[in-house]
Scaffold this motif. Sequence first.
Motif, PDB file in Angstrom:
ATOM      1  N   GLU A 182      12.040  25.250  53.453  1.00 30.33           N
ATOM      2  CA  GLU A 182      11.829  24.208  52.538  1.00 30.33           C
ATOM      3  C   GLU A 182      11.927  22.863  53.149  1.00 30.33           C
ATOM      4  O   GLU A 182      10.898  22.086  52.646  1.00 30.33           O
ATOM      5  CB  GLU A 182      13.057  24.316  51.496  1.00 30.33           C
ATOM      6  N   GLU A 219       8.779  20.973  51.867  1.00 28.80           N
ATOM      7  CA  GLU A 219       8.631  20.197  50.672  1.00 28.80           C
ATOM      8  C   GLU A 219       9.572  18.682  51.105  1.00 28.80           C
ATOM      9  O   GLU A 219       9.315  17.979  50.379  1.00 28.80           O
ATOM     10  CB  GLU A 219       9.526  20.961  49.566  1.00 28.80           C
ATOM     11  N   SER A 249      11.400  26.210  47.305  1.00 28.84           N
ATOM     12  CA  SER A 249      12.593  25.680  46.902  1.00 28.84           C
ATOM     13  C   SER A 249      13.009  26.376  45.788  1.00 28.84           C
ATOM     14  O   SER A 249      14.202  26.542  45.494  1.00 28.84           O
ATOM     15  CB  SER A 249      11.995  24.177  46.330  1.00 28.84           C
TER      16      SER A 249
END
Length: 708
Positions: free
Chosen positions: A528, A532, A676
């Motif tokens: 993640e 992100e 996520s």
Amino acid sequence: MILKKINMRSSGTCRCSTLLCWLVFSSLAVTFVSCKTDDSDVSALNVMYTSMNSPSGLDGWKSSGGDPCGESWKGVLCSGSKVTEINLPGLGLTGSIGYKLSDLKSVTRLDLSQNSFNGSVPYQLPPNLQAIDLSENQFDGNVPYSISAMTDIKEIDLHNNKLNGQLSDMFGNLSKLTTMDLSSNSLSGELPQSFKNLSSLSTLRLQDNQFKGSINVLANLPVDELNVENNKFTGWIPNELKKIKKIKTGGNSWSYGPAPPPPPGVRSSKAEEAKNSGLSGAAIVGIVFGVLIVLGLIIALLSRRRSSPSSHFLEDDRLNQRMPFTPLSSGQLSDLDAESHTDLREGKSPKSSSSFQVKSVCTSSSIRLMHPPSDHPKSFNNNENTSLMNARSSTSIHVAPYPLADLQIATGNFATGRLLGEGSIGRVYRAKYANGKVLAVKKIDSLLTQGQQGTEFTEIVSYLSKLNHPNICEVIGYCSEPGQNMLVYEYFRNGSLHEFLHLSDDFSKPLTWNTRVRIALGTARAIEYLHEVCSPSCVHMGITSSNILLDAELNPRLSDCGLAVFYERRIQNLASGYDAPECAEACADPLKGDVYSFGVVMLELMTGRMPFDSRKSKYEQSLVRWAAPQLHDLDALGRMADPALHGLYPPKSLSGFADVIALCVRSEPEFRPPISQVVQALVRLGQMNQRGMDFSTSRRADDEDYDY
């Protein structure tokens, strides 16, 4: 009248002579046919018959006396008075095969295949065998060392027994051996170096055993059929073997891509060819002498720079070999899980309260980047990323450079005894310094950097030096010298998740269920962070259980982050089981490809199976293909769970874990969740475990050691 009597006497004499001749000839013929078998051969076969529980179906065989050659005992062939062959396949024979076979000195062929013999293969085998077939029995123990003395042996077939242990280094004198089949046993350890002396070997079958290490010793053999499937081999498949038309290598832990050059001091096959070239002995001696002088000068110079000698390397390697580690039961997941997850989404490093923005870090053209998840991800290529190239940030590096000479000393000149493992883009060595510091040094395969600009590696190091996440292996140094590109990492003594799941010995406790959930969550958080938090997103492209290292508390550390540019350049010759179906050639959405690979890792954690195992039936060889249809079947999940867990898991926790896997390994990338969402699901699962949900219904709830 007188003449007539004379003729009658003559006729009678002739008749008597003819009868006498016939009797003499018949006597000689009987004597010739009934030649008595050599006493030592008879005695050996008598013992063999008794050891086989005196089966009634063996015509002519006796437990005492007899004449095997004259009486044509079943399966026995002779030459004169000596037994030369024993062929008794598929007769349902039981027991053992006796202890006096070494007396059968003229026997060249022994075929006892497809029976039910048990016990160890006797050491006392016929010494002059040319072919031995004991396959498809129940022999246990090891391959007898007496085979080492059978210099005329051409065929050895011991497949489908229960043989175990390591092969002795017994093959040095078997230069006539053409076929050897040791498949479908439980043989272990590394292949003996004397394999390289099998100069006539054309067929070698080692599949379905537990052999480990490399197969480099086979590189120069003249084999045209090779099967090493379903073992524990690691490293690179030598290029010489890839040319074999009949070769099977699946079900091992191979490194992918072209093999790097051998470590210093290890002679490659090309060097072997050079040895046989036209160089004279004097020339070779001169070259070696010159090399020794140069090495002596280098060592002398280096010794001036070091107060402590390097002679401790060999003893260090003996004292510092990885000891079996007993995994701890996982502790409770911290209440800060949700807070840490929020920090990640906001771009904060979980290691500190300060915000860390990597937007300025992820703009190197050498890094495999993607647009943020809000955009439609596109395949990376030079045309699409011109703006990225123009917006390249400065290559400021925040880790220390390590001189090549220092790394050579710390690794014993990259000695094979310091080799920790071989990945698809390079080799990793253990570096031990005089002050006791231990590091891991990753040598990037030089073939992956050929033809690239010299600044490419420093740009990658600049990027890696700014990554900051507790579940990502931290780069603490680098070396960039002509032909040498290396990364220096912290050393994790517990090794990789792959080793814990698939290579653990009988003395190691398996990972508990709670630990497995924690490993999955930590790895997902690392991905993640790359997908992100980094902007633009950074893909990994090499997520495997081998690239998930475990620290002292069994927390995961994802390695090889930021090296996707090298993963793209590797030549993938073997199916790993981790790649998403759409990534067979070029992955249009590598972010979703990472999610798929992570789903495969979760399957390994849940089932204890390897991503691909050709020992299974065709339907079960691919872990995803076998598991995906059953992930929502509660009854099937219990059967799929790793037997090493012994049922110590809450059924609802296992079911929730399987639900996350099912989302990650969907065949259509557009239906896979962003990482996520995977993190959020695993956080909830960890919190459920922490609260002890379903503890009362776990399959071993009364076990005092079952700790959540």
